[in-house]
Design an enzyme around this catalytic site. Sequence first.
Site, PDB file in Angstrom:
ATOM      1  N   HIS A   1      11.117  21.599  10.391  1.00 52.22           N
ATOM      2  CA  HIS A   1      10.291  20.829   9.643  1.00 52.22           C
ATOM      3  C   HIS A   1       9.811  21.496   8.243  1.00 52.22           C
ATOM      4  CE1 HIS A   1      10.151  19.587  13.784  1.00 52.22           C
ATOM      5  NE2 HIS A   1       9.892  18.268  13.358  1.00 52.22           N
TER       6      HIS A   1
ATOM      7  N   LEU B   1       1.081  -1.022   0.276  1.00 57.36           N
ATOM      8  CA  LEU B   1       0.030   0.019  -0.002  1.00 57.36           C
ATOM      9  C   LEU B   1       0.749   1.413   0.039  1.00 57.36           C
ATOM     10  CD1 LEU B   1      -2.867   0.988   0.079  1.00 57.36           C
ATOM     11  CD2 LEU B   1      -2.777   1.284   2.596  1.00 57.36           C
ATOM     12  N   LYS B   2       1.919   1.226   0.734  1.00 57.74           N
ATOM     13  CA  LYS B   2       2.837   2.441   0.804  1.00 57.74           C
ATOM     14  C   LYS B   2       3.345   2.800  -0.655  1.00 57.74           C
ATOM     15  CE  LYS B   2       7.378   3.522   2.136  1.00 57.74           C
ATOM     16  NZ  LYS B   2       7.403   4.746   3.097  1.00 57.74           N
TER      17      LYS B   2
ATOM     18  N   GLU C   1      26.053  13.067  12.304  1.00 60.68           N
ATOM     19  CA  GLU C   1      25.665  11.839  12.084  1.00 60.68           C
ATOM     20  C   GLU C   1      25.499  11.210  10.731  1.00 60.68           C
ATOM     21  OE1 GLU C   1      22.224  11.659  14.636  1.00 60.68           O
ATOM     22  OE2 GLU C   1      23.060  13.434  15.887  1.00 60.68           O
TER      23      GLU C   1
ATOM     24  N   GLU D   1      11.973  21.992  21.330  1.00 64.04           N
ATOM     25  CA  GLU D   1      11.374  22.185  20.334  1.00 64.04           C
ATOM     26  C   GLU D   1      10.325  23.092  20.650  1.00 64.04           C
ATOM     27  OE1 GLU D   1       8.612  20.325  16.654  1.00 64.04           O
ATOM     28  OE2 GLU D   1       9.793  19.182  17.941  1.00 64.04           O
TER      29      GLU D   1
END
Length: 758
Positions: A696, A18-19, A486, A667
Amino acid sequence: MTTLHFSGFPRVGAFRELKFAQEKYWRKEISEQELLAVAKDLREKNWKHQAAANADFVAVGDFTFYDHILDLQVATGAIPARFGFDSQNLSLEQFFQLARGNKDQFAIEMTKWFDTNYHYLVPEFHADTEFKANAKHYVQQLQEAQALGLKAKPTVVGPLTFLWVGKEKGTVEFNRLSLLQKLLPVYVEILNALVEAGAEWIQIDEPALTVDLPKEWVEAYKDVYATLSKVSAKILLSTYFGSVAEHAALLKSLPVDGLHIDLVRAPEQLDAFADYDKVLSAGIIDGRNIWRANLNKVLETVEPLQAKLGDRLWISSSCSLLHTPFDLSVEEKLKANKPDLYSWLAFTLQKTQELRVLKAALNEGRDSVAEELAASQAAADSRANSSEIHRADVAKRLADLPANADQRKSPFADRIKAQQAWLNLPLLPTTNIGSFPQTTEIRQARAAFKKGELSAADYEAAMKKEIALVVEEQEKLDLDVLVHGEAERNDMVEYFGELLSGFAFTQYGWVQSYGSRCVKPPIIFGDVSRPEAMTVAWSTYAQSLTKRPMKGMLTGPVTILQWSFVRNDIPRSTVCKQIALALNDEVLDLEKAGIKVIQIDEPAIREGLPLKRADWDAYLNWAGESFRLSSAGCEDSTQIHTHMCYSEFNDILPAIAAMDADVITIETSRSDMELLTAFGEFKYPNDIGPGVYDIHSPRVPTEAEVEHLLRKAIEVVPVERLWVNPDCGLKTRGWKETLEQLQVMMNVTHKLRAELAK
């Protein structure tokens, strides 16, 4: 005879079909018809798996293209008016815009579904919200299942839970419970449409009964179910995720035909319902974890129940199987490398078979499934005695912890002096939260290394090149405390899980997080320890490139626990402390290697809060202790940072202060620093770095916007304890906007420093 039914199934398919179809549709690579065909095929497969387990009822209405609460918003006409859509004639394209936003409107807010890692879309209720029934979603799935010759039970989240999980919006103050009288007739219409389509039983989910509901909400259940019971289908009222024993008298009095209770999360509540005189559905197989059940033990609970209830006993999973991966049998690597562990697991399809065996044992006697019961017992015995799980050295280390093992050597007031003596930071010191953009090149190098197409030396060289770039760019920007970026990490939990003993990973153990996003949680199957250093080489390499302090970066014990499938044979608190001690080894090794600023991220502390407030203190105590254990034993001059991202701090601020991190970054930009007010009023004692811009979004904030936020922060937090940083890690951003955003942050910081120096 005992009845077997299902409440819900994973929607995404065994291999995330589905994804991939959704994402192709969003990229305009397939048509709507092609996406609908994939979905129909998945539903059919799900029902056939349930039928193959000898289910008396398959679940319908649980399948969704994004989220079941969004489906309910459409079905009740409660979609946000700001989109200007007609819920009666909503296209699939518009449905996705509600979930993902469009050029004119931001997406509906998402938050976690009770205490799971699944996110739902939060209904937006206004004082003047009007409801309108559109049962098409549920009716269509019921008819599809019937066309396959299956007996189906529609599942709908109930009206009180629907209102409870929503939010009040708009300028007029009101209580969303006041909308109930307008909402109820719409529910009646939806249920009547299902009756007309042939539904004999309808399951109405009310998990809100497992939280601390205000009195007037609890009282409302009487009227709601008096009204809904007039519908000419039988109603199974379903509760899950916790105990509803405190509401036993109320639930027994409701005019419904059956009640489902979760006996995995709250086995003790069975006593409260032992005299229930209607259908009692026992949730006896764990719908939220991946461990095989000891079926003999389960039968010890349900056989006496069957003797008492006879045909009124139903069995099912504790909750929808949405929260478990699809099929263990495709995990060939796990089976080859860890055959014992493989034999201890059960994913969705295996759980359906466990329920089949239990139904047969109850209806035809244990002898009819003697072989399956023996296999279940053998797996349970092997797990109980495995030396891979139970390690004497780990148990001894925990048992031998001295009193105050989780305390730093000195209080914060002394530590901060020792830290500032060598850090020598200016006012408003600047830093990043941790990650830098994960470019296509980084992802390709990591994938090639994992597949064996890139040598370890070449992979290390590629990562070092990225680290050098990150350090260079931060120096150019004049940041004070640097991070290595990272590049080597795929995921903040998986990276550590792969390097700690007691963890295992699957190939296809995906579960839906939201929409098309799936996560593949690690499995914590045994005692946890750290065989060797995990981050020291990367951090020391980064430090060798600069004279500025370099921050070591670790994921905290509570977050690793929360984002994994956790063993169920010892308390979660014990597992968490084991992880903390493993991380403590890493912290002390980083310190020894000259990394004297170390961040231990805990974004998931709040998520772990139990559903009932009475249980909060016990959880917060062991969560805080675990965090402190991970940083215990450091020199006063070593500065411990933590990072948290969520929208609610007020009610757990004392617990956050008790974690005693030297610096906490949070945040705050999207709430216009509102969150910070709570820290100010609480007089949070240590250093704090509120996020000054939202990572974001790719949008570059103006200097005026960042300055506005920073000035607000200065009003609330003493300036000598204030740090400046973005809201969160920069992993998902592109390099161009990252550098532009950070430049704005630095320009404003320099301006305010100059002003404060006067």
